[in-house]
Scaffold this active site. Structure first.
Site, short mmCIF file in Angstrom:
data_model
loop_
_atom_site.label_atom_id
_atom_site.label_comp_id
_atom_site.label_asym_id
_atom_site.label_seq_id
_atom_site.Cartn_x
_atom_site.Cartn_y
_atom_site.Cartn_z
N HIS A 1 0.82 -1.22 0.00
CA HIS A 1 0.00 0.00 0.00
C HIS A 1 0.84 1.27 0.00
CE1 HIS A 1 0.42 -0.13 4.52
NE2 HIS A 1 0.48 1.18 4.33
N ASP B 1 -0.60 -7.61 1.38
CA ASP B 1 -0.01 -6.27 1.47
C ASP B 1 1.49 -6.38 1.70
OD1 ASP B 1 0.28 -3.54 1.65
OD2 ASP B 1 -0.38 -3.42 3.75
N SER C 1 4.25 2.12 8.29
CA SER C 1 3.83 1.13 7.30
C SER C 1 5.03 0.56 6.55
CB SER C 1 2.87 1.77 6.30
OG SER C 1 1.65 2.10 6.90
#
EC number: 3.4.21.-
Length: 849
Positions: A87, A139, A243
């Site tokens: 992402h 992901d 992230s």
């Protein structure tokens, strides 16, 4: 599930000093890569709830840069390969170009280089074909560097787990990154790498937590390839900017990359652990895409399998962490109530929001000398006084009433395992449901006079009523999930006669599932009435959290929005008059919520008339219903609002007043058709007791009009019958010789059985599209079609009442109540009342809407 409500995508861009890290690529010799070692940092002592990492502790941690600043984290898995989250690189389904990204290795602080730190360009970015959104899994992303990293004490690869590798539930692992330290609270300069210990949660335990509605009223279905880590009580977690970074677990003296930071619902929230991509699940995909690299990533064998998985509770039997704030033994006895004592001033009331901080109005202290040594804070059930060491006023405290807040830091911490408890604070998206049980509490200066418990109790109005009653004209009503501009209580009991609330400020505490939130505050009351509109706390949670680093921001606990949650979307408030709001009624009205200006006027002798509230202390009614023809006695009259037939409206809005005088306009000869009734006390504005607007001319252009009355005179359930307004010319012709000056005619567009009974003299109301309702006329004695116009009496009403809500809606009315145009030949000589045979002709002659 709405992906925009997840919080995985980084928004923080931390820009290091330009040019601080230069790519000093040195091609290593092939010998350096023999028997690639992994997961072994240099010996060293050892995010949300995290702390600064020591340099070299996590040598595989990399920083991914885009546009000159840090965006995501990643893990070095081989000299030419980095593993991160998909992402970070996919926007609206499109993979961003690799040449726009760079990888910073061996970095500890984003503010300055360490020995061995260097940067590499990215040659290729690979993501799984089945990746679309974070909540659907897959992901992860592989980044191939344009040139191999230079390995050393601060740059080393991490080990990757095989598909058969098992990480035991409850294992203590570590997440690292440069992300926000709290939601929307960036890591401060010098941007030192943060580390936080997180415990692995089993799939059943994690799914249990995510199956109960929480932040954003969302649940989550965990999928294969997802891994959870954190704590049911929250407070420690990864956040935006982390992230793609590593979640590593030690096994047999090596550190394995168990997970990749993927997403979460907020950061560090209760019962919402972080969700990571389980690296072991994707062993084959990683091997396939790095095949041929020399050396490639290492997948060491697991030396010893963990014991059999510990028993996990069934999903329906799992235990949720409960809020650690907002607990009171009984309403009115608030353990978080704090009295701030400043020499020379009256006590200032505030609230304990963490073990070290008190929130109070800044206006209490802006004029005081900041000699904190003399300040004291008194807390309930605490014999000792707490000293103040620091005051942080909101940056807009002196300019904006809605920001009149200050935080006071205590010298010593309060033990919250015993009384007192801190109050809970709402997150930005918190939506206090209409009808929420609330209560007033002391706030700011002043010692309020003793009030009965019932006088302090309230329920919240829905957002539409709140913003349209007390907000700015034409303002949009925030939908659920957006911070409100106002919070408005509807009180359970009417005020005591002669009570005045102006001497003190008040806060608004609202309860959800036994937990109390500080929902809003108001430093000053409006006149003597109880405060009607409060500044919401939702907009200040981030500031409080940033300053205190420990205030109890708690998730919403009730989520049954029902139809109220849909009503407020994309709605705006109609215009106000100079005296405030009038004629308000939601476009979609729930059953039982009726016409807030409609009153029952009970006259001596069991006679009941229709009345209309036209000002807080005045009701307009038809004279012929109020006063018996030929009688000189003034009757005893009571007025009731907020009644829906035999039952009261929701939230207990029943209002009764007695009439102290009857006012009539001065008409020569004829008895006037309209009467004003003066009430013994004003009516507080509410959804069930609100004045209607008065239009001083004829029918507003483009209006829809209705006769409002009772179909059943016994139960008096209100009914509205749609009508069309006849032009003065047609009305004059149909009532030749019988039309009183100042009257006009209507034509019913519904069937006969839908009409109102007429003995109570119903009113005629009109509404323009999206605008407020206006009163146009009251029924004339003995007729369904004739009404006495309000317009000719506008001056008298204005002079008598003073606060009548006259609203000029603009444009020219398409009729005036006066008119004497000649009749068409085909209608000349019509009877004194319309005949059924004439109705088609009337319809044909009506002016189109």
């Amino acid at each position: 599930m709405s992906p925009h409500l997840f919080l995985p995508v980084v928004v923080l861009v931390v820009s290091p000093t330009p040019g601080a890290f230069q790519d000093s690529a040195v091609s290593p010799t092939q010998g350096e890569f023999e028997d690639l070692d992994c997961g072994r940092p240099e010996p060293s002592s050892r995010i949300v709830g995290g702390s600064d990492a020591h340099p070299g502790t996590w040598p595989w941690q990399v920083s991914l840069h885009h546009g000159g600043g840090h965006i995501c984290g990643g893990s070095l898995i081989a000299p030419s390969w980095v593993l991160s989250a998909a992402h970070c690189f996919v926007t609206n389904g499109t993979l961003e170009p690799a040449d726009e990204w760079s990888v910073l290795l061996g970095v500890h602080s984003q503010d300055g280089p360490l020995e061995g730190a260097h940067m590499r360009s990215v040659a290729t970015i690979l993501v799984p074909d089945n990746y679309s959104r974070v909540e659907l899994g897959a992901d992860l992303a592989l980044l191939r560097l344009a040139s191999p990293a230079k390995l050393g004490p601060s740059v080393k690869p991490v080990c990757l787990p095989r598909a058969s590798h098992l990480f035991a539930h409850g294992t203590a692992c570590w997440a690292t990154g440069w992300g926000d330290v709290q939601e929307s609270d960036p890591l401060p300069v010098p941007w030192v790498l943060q580390e936080v210990e997180l415990k692995l949660l089993g799939e059943t335990a994690c799914q249990c937590l995510y199956s109960r509605p929480g932040p954003f009223n969302l649940t989550l279905q965990l999928l294969p390839g997802m891994l959870c880590a954190g704590y049911p009580e929250g407070r420690r977690d990864t956040c935006q900017g982390d992230s793609g970074g590593p979640l590593v677990c030690e096994d047999g003296g090596r550190w394995f990359l168990a997970g990749i930071t993927s997403f979460g619902f907020g950061c560090g929230r209760r019962n919402r652990p972080g969700v990571f991509t389980a690296v072991a699940h994707y062993e084959s995909w990683i091997r396939e895409h790095v095949m041929g690299s020399e050396p490639g990533p290492a997948f060491p064998s697991q030396l010893q399998k963990p014991p059999s998985e510990p028993w996990e509770p069934r999903e329906e039997n799992c235990t949720f962490a409960q809020p650690e704030c907002g607990k009171a033994t009984r309403p009115g006895t608030w353990p978080w109530e704090a009295q701030v004592m400043v020499p020379g001033s009256t006590p200032c009331y505030g609230a304990l929001v963490s073990d070290s901080w008190v929130l109070a109005p800044a206006s209490c202290f802006l004029d005081s000398l900041h000699d904190f040594e003399t300040w004291r804070v008194l807390l309930p059930s605490r014999p000792e006084e707490k000293r103040v060491v620091r005051l942080v006023a909101h940056e807009n405290a002196s300019r904006n009433f809605a920001s009149d807040l200050a935080l006071l830091q205590l010298r010593t911490r309060v033990n919250l395992t015993a009384a007192p408890s801190a109050v809970c604070l709402p997150h930005r998206e918190h939506y206090f449901l209409p009808g929420s049980r609330c209560r007033l509490a002391r706030w700011g200066h002043g010692e309020p006079a003793p009030r009965s418990s019932a006088q302090l109790e309230a329920q919240l109005l829905n957002s539409w009523w709140c913003h349209c009653l007390y907000g700015r004209q034409g303002e949009s009503v925030p939908p659920p999930g957006d911070p409100p501009h106002l919070l408005c209580p509807a009180y359970q009991e009417e005020e005591e006669a002669g009570a005045c609330w102006v001497d003190s400020g008040w806060s608004l505490l609202c309860r959800e599932e036994g937990t109390w939130f500080l929902a809003g505050y108001r430093t000053l009351s409006n006149g003597c009435l109880r405060p009607r509109a409060f500044s919401p706390m939702q907009t200040h949670g981030l500031w409080i959290s940033h300053v205190t680093q420990g205030a109890y921001l708690e998730d919403q606990l009730t989520w049954d929005w029902g139809p109220e949650g849909e009503e407020t979307e994309k709605q705006t408030c109609p215009p106000h008059t100079e005296h405030g709001a009038c004629g308000l009624r939601p476009q979609s009205t729930p059953a039982g919520v009726l016409w807030p200006w409609l009153t029952e006027v009970h006259v001596t002798g069991d006679r009941v008339c229709t009345g209309i509230l036209v000002a807080p202390g005045w009701v307009l009614a038809a004279t012929h219903c109020i006063l018996r023809l030929g009688s000189s006695t003034v009757p005893y009259i009571d007025v009731y609002l907020g009644l829906a037939g035999v039952s009261s409206l929701p939230q207990g809005h029943q209002v009764s007043r007695s009439v102290v005088s009857i006012r009539l306009p001065r008409h020569s000869g004829l008895r006037p058709p309209l009467a004003l009734l003066e009430l013994n006390s004003r009516v507080e504005p509410s959804p069930s007791a609100l004045p209607i607007c008065l239009h001083p001319e004829g029918v507003p252009p483009g209006a829809s009009c209705w006769v409002l009355g009772w179909k059943d005179p016994q139960n008096r359930v209100p009914v509205a019958a749609a009508v069309s307004i006849l032009t003065p010319r047609l009305c004059h012709c149909l009532y030749q010789g019988a039309l009183t000056p100042g009257t006009f005619c209507v034509f019913y567009t519904e069937e006969q059985e839908d009409r109102c009974e007429m003995t109570s003299a119903p009113p005629l109301l009109c509404q323009t599209e999206g605008g407020p309702w206006v009163l146009v006329g009251m029924a004339v004695r003995g007729s369904r079609e004739l009404f006495a116009a309000i317009g000719p009496e506008a001056t008298w009403i204005s002079q008598t009442v003073g606060e009548a809500h006259f609203l000029h809606l603009g444009g020219s009315s398409y009729w005036s109540p006066e008119g004497s145009d000649p009749c068409p030949q085909d209608l000349a000589g019509s009877a004194s009342s319309p005949k059924v045979a004439a109705l088609p002709l009337l319809l044909a002659l009506l002016i189109p809407r």
